[in-house]
Design a protein around this motif. Structure first.
Motif: not given
Ligand code: 5GP
Length: 116
Positions: A33-35, A99-101, A104-108
C-alpha cells in the motif's frame, strides 16, 4: 547513463530495513500500500531487481522475470477485486514523469473514479 542507487526507499523496503503494508509478494515482486494514497486503493507494484524505471527494467531484466512481474500485477488486480469497476495503472520516470523514488514501480489506482 544513470546509476541505480541502492539507498532508495523501495530498496530499503525490499531489504526489510523499513516496514511496509504488504499486499502480495512472490520471488520477483512486492506489492504494498502506498504510504500517501491518492485513491481509495493505491497499491505500488515493485519488481525486486535493481532497476531505475520502466525502460531500465525492460533493458536489464530477462523476459521470464518481466513476464512474471506483469503476471503478478494481474494477480493483484484479481486480489484487489478491481477488475469489474476498473482501475488505472501508472508508472513515472525521471523529472518530466515526476518520479520520486528511483526504483521502478507501478501505481495501481482504484476503488473510485481516478481523476488524473
Ligand atoms: P513515484 O513518484 O516515484 O512514482 O511514486 C513514489 C510513491 O511512493 C509515492 O506515491 C509515495 O507516496 C510512495 N512512498 C514514498 N515513500 C514511501 C514509503 O516509505 N512507503 C510506502 N509504502 N510508500 C512510499
Amino acid at each position: 547513463m544513470k546509476m541505480y542507487n541502492s539507498e532508495n526507499i523501495f530498496a530499503k523496503i525490499l531489504r526489510k530495513e523499513i516496514p511496509c503494508e504488504k499486499v502480495y509478494e512472490d520471488e520477483v515482486s512486492l506489492f504494498i500500500n502506498d504510504i500517501n494514497p491518492i485513491a481509495k486503493i493505491h497499491v505500488l507494484g515493485i519488481p525486486k531487481s535493481p532497476c531505475i524505471d520502466y525502460s531500465d527494467f525492460i533493458e536489464k531484466e530477462n523476459d521470464k522475470n518481466i513476464s512474471a512481474f506483469f503476471n503478478s500485477v494481474e494477480k493483484v488486480l484479481t486480489l484487489l477485486d478491481v477488475k469489474k469497476d476498473g482501475y488505472k495503472i501508472i508508472t513515472n520516470s525521471g523529472i518530466n514523469g515526476g518520479q520520486e523514488v528511483p526504483h521502478f514501480h507501478i501505481h495501481i489506482l482504484a476503488g473510485e473514479k481516478i481523476k488524473l
